[in-house]
Design an enzyme around this catalytic site. Structure first.
Site, PDB file in Angstrom:
ATOM      1  N   ARG A 133       0.839  -1.206   0.000  1.00 29.08           N
ATOM      2  CA  ARG A 133       0.000   0.000   0.000  1.00 29.08           C
ATOM      3  C   ARG A 133       0.875   1.257   0.000  1.00 29.08           C
ATOM      4  O   ARG A 133       0.576   2.246  -0.668  1.00 29.08           O
ATOM      5  CB  ARG A 133      -0.955  -0.027   1.194  1.00 29.08           C
ATOM      6  CG  ARG A 133      -1.977   1.092   1.143  1.00 29.08           C
ATOM      7  CD  ARG A 133      -3.083   0.908   2.161  1.00 29.08           C
ATOM      8  NE  ARG A 133      -2.575   0.970   3.524  1.00 29.08           N
ATOM      9  CZ  ARG A 133      -3.305   0.681   4.609  1.00 29.08           C
ATOM     10  NH1 ARG A 133      -4.552   0.294   4.479  1.00 29.08           N
ATOM     11  NH2 ARG A 133      -2.771   0.760   5.806  1.00 29.08           N
ATOM     12  N   LYS A 167      -2.640   6.504   1.584  1.00 30.49           N
ATOM     13  CA  LYS A 167      -2.423   6.951   2.966  1.00 30.49           C
ATOM     14  C   LYS A 167      -1.493   8.170   2.968  1.00 30.49           C
ATOM     15  O   LYS A 167      -0.354   8.127   3.441  1.00 30.49           O
ATOM     16  CB  LYS A 167      -1.858   5.789   3.795  1.00 30.49           C
ATOM     17  CG  LYS A 167      -2.339   5.837   5.238  1.00 30.49           C
ATOM     18  CD  LYS A 167      -2.210   4.504   5.916  1.00 30.49           C
ATOM     19  CE  LYS A 167      -2.297   4.613   7.408  1.00 30.49           C
ATOM     20  NZ  LYS A 167      -3.535   5.177   7.933  1.00 30.49           N
ATOM     21  N   GLU A 199     -16.099   6.437   5.038  1.00 37.26           N
ATOM     22  CA  GLU A 199     -15.340   5.894   6.164  1.00 37.26           C
ATOM     23  C   GLU A 199     -15.200   6.985   7.213  1.00 37.26           C
ATOM     24  O   GLU A 199     -15.766   8.076   7.068  1.00 37.26           O
ATOM     25  CB  GLU A 199     -13.981   5.379   5.692  1.00 37.26           C
ATOM     26  CG  GLU A 199     -13.086   6.433   5.078  1.00 37.26           C
ATOM     27  CD  GLU A 199     -11.698   5.894   4.724  1.00 37.26           C
ATOM     28  OE1 GLU A 199     -11.241   4.928   5.352  1.00 37.26           O
ATOM     29  OE2 GLU A 199     -11.080   6.466   3.821  1.00 37.26           O
TER      30      GLU A 199
HETATM   31  N1  PLP Z   1      -9.203   4.335   6.809  1.00 36.68           N
HETATM   32  C1  PLP Z   1      -8.401   5.305   7.237  1.00 36.68           C
HETATM   33  C2  PLP Z   1      -8.695   6.695   6.837  1.00 36.68           C
HETATM   34  C3  PLP Z   1      -7.287   4.997   8.039  1.00 36.68           C
HETATM   35  O1  PLP Z   1      -6.479   5.952   8.475  1.00 36.68           O
HETATM   36  C4  PLP Z   1      -7.049   3.654   8.393  1.00 36.68           C
HETATM   37  C5  PLP Z   1      -5.879   3.295   9.190  1.00 36.68           C
HETATM   38  O2  PLP Z   1      -4.897   2.836   8.723  1.00 36.68           O
HETATM   39  C6  PLP Z   1      -7.928   2.678   7.934  1.00 36.68           C
HETATM   40  C7  PLP Z   1      -8.993   3.054   7.148  1.00 36.68           C
HETATM   41  C8  PLP Z   1      -7.719   1.254   8.278  1.00 36.68           C
HETATM   42  O3  PLP Z   1      -6.707   0.667   7.498  1.00 36.68           O
HETATM   43  P1  PLP Z   1      -5.875  -0.545   8.031  1.00 36.68           P
HETATM   44  O4  PLP Z   1      -6.860  -1.596   8.412  1.00 36.68           O
HETATM   45  O5  PLP Z   1      -5.039  -0.961   6.892  1.00 36.68           O
HETATM   46  O6  PLP Z   1      -5.101  -0.071   9.201  1.00 36.68           O
HETATM   47  C1  COI Z   2      -3.940   3.056  11.737  1.00 33.08           C
HETATM   48  O1  COI Z   2      -4.962   2.454  12.082  1.00 33.08           O
HETATM   49  O2  COI Z   2      -2.837   2.509  11.728  1.00 33.08           O
HETATM   50  C2  COI Z   2      -3.970   4.434  11.299  1.00 33.08           C
HETATM   51  O3  COI Z   2      -3.060   4.853  10.655  1.00 33.08           O
HETATM   52  C3  COI Z   2      -5.099   5.295  11.693  1.00 33.08           C
HETATM   53  C4  COI Z   2      -4.711   6.472  12.488  1.00 33.08           C
HETATM   54  C5  COI Z   2      -5.941   7.259  12.692  1.00 33.08           C
HETATM   55  C6  COI Z   2      -4.095   6.142  13.800  1.00 33.08           C
END
Ligand code: PLP
Ligand code: COI
Length: 341
Positions: free
Chosen positions: A82, A184, A220
């Site tokens: 990612r 991200k 989200e």
């Molecule tokens: N959506 C957003 C905006 C986020 O910052 C995060 C955190 O990483 C997620 C979703 C969840 O992604 P992941 O499950 O890969 O941590």
């Molecule tokens: C994560 O879940 O790792 C993120 O980057 C989200 C952040 C809001 C802490």
């Protein structure tokens, strides 16, 4: 190895410098090999691209101590991939994915004493970050970059543990159609700071962002994807090109389908469908899976039938199975749990 002397069961979610971090530098068109350092600070030019044009991105992942006292990470290859995609969209040089995984391992091993012991509910949060560090004054990408990985022990992301959350719908968008919502990028989080603080000032844990083009569909929150369970126990996942492809959400979908035998639908979800859902949860690395009890709008407060006291039955099964896999209590799909020590 002797663990640090911390109140492991009450860590909360905040920055705490640990002993080692990894840094590699992009200069003259290539990445340095990178190495561990004890210095938590970075010195930068006042013209560094990150300060002016927000050329930065990051990842979030965790290391866990399992029931067998191994230290593992969860699907680090997915974060590496990612971040590769994010970097390309931001005109940054992707950090090689295999090297990314090795660097994560190095940071975790070097900070093993900071990994919360099994059974405390804590984990080591790992934050890979990349910034445009070179000076740049015209609007253009930097020529020099820093890639860094640091880590800290954490507990629950939301205050109050896993009690159902109250959310609100902001008057703002987090992402633009055809913008950067699916990567991200630090800039997405900059966009969300004001609405997040507004939500907190008004007593809500997070915002439910709607699709930026029509404000009709659920997207989200500022830091998590959203997952619903409908009244026939189907897991319903909002689909959109402007949300972050959460690794936790994709893992939960596999857990639901392959391990719990549940039906899963990934489709655009209208906001006005929430009132007909049985359960709603937020999911992400930091949040794990956190239940939602109520969503506030200007017109009404929508209460989920799962209530304000406990997590819905299906959401709990999903959470317990995922955390069981991460903690080595349940065997998960091949390659998910990545042993580091
Ligand atoms: N959506 C957003 C905006 C986020 O910052 C995060 C955190 O990483 C997620 C979703 C969840 O992604 P992941 O499950 O890969 O941590
Ligand atoms: C994560 O879940 O790792 C993120 O980057 C989200 C952040 C809001 C802490």
């Amino acid at each position: 190895m002797e663990k640090k002397d911390l109140d492991w069961s009450n860590l909360g979610f905040s920055y705490r410098p640990t002993d080692y971090r990894f840094q590699a530098n992009w200069k003259d068109g290539k990445w340095s090999e990178g190495e561990l350092t004890t210095n938590p600070n970075i010195e930068l030019s006042e013209a560094a691209c990150v300060f002016h044009y927000a050329q930065c991105c990051f990842e979030g992942m965790k290391a866990y101590e399992t029931v067998n006292h191994d230290i593992v990470t969860f699907r680090p290859d997915q974060n590496a991939h990612r971040m590769h995609n994010t970097a390309l969209r931001l005109e940054m040089p992707p950090f090689p994915e295999e090297q990314f995984v090795k660097a994560v391992e190095e940071v975790v091993r070097a900070n093993a004493a900071w990994v919360p012991p099994y059974g405390t509910g804590g984990s080591l949060y790992i934050r890979p970050v990349m910034i445009g560090s070179g000076p740049q004054i015209g609007v253009a990408p930097a020529h020099e970059f820093i890639f860094r990985i640091f880590a800290m022990p954490v507990g629950n992301y939301f205050k109050g543990g896993i009690k159902p959350l109250k959310l609100t719908v902001p008057d703002y968008d987090r992402a633009a159609p055809r913008g950067t919502g699916h990567i991200k990028a630090g800039l997405n989080y900059a966009m969300s700071l004001y609405p997040t603080m507004e939500a907190h000032r008004n007593g809500f844990a997070e915002n439910v962002y709607l699709d930026p083009a029509t404000h009709t569909f659920v997207e989200e929150t500022g830091g998590t994807n959203i997952l619903f369970v409908d009244k026939s126990n189907t897991v319903v996942i909002p689909k959109s090109s402007s949300i972050l492809p959460s690794i936790t959400r994709r893992s939960l979908v596999d857990v639901a389908k392959e391990m719990l035998g549940l039906k899963v639908e990934e489709r655009p979800v209208r906001f006005d469908e929430i009132k007909d859902m049985a359960e709603m949860s937020l999911c992400g690395t930091a949040a794990v899976l956190a239940p939602v009890g109520m969503v506030h709008t200007e017109r009404e407060d929508i209460y989920l039938p799962s209530g304000m006291e406990k997590m819905g039955t299906i959401s709990k099964k999903l959470r317990d199975t995922l955390t069981g896999i991460q903690m080595g209590q349940i065997e998960g799909p091949k390659g998910w749990v990545h042993k580091v020590l």
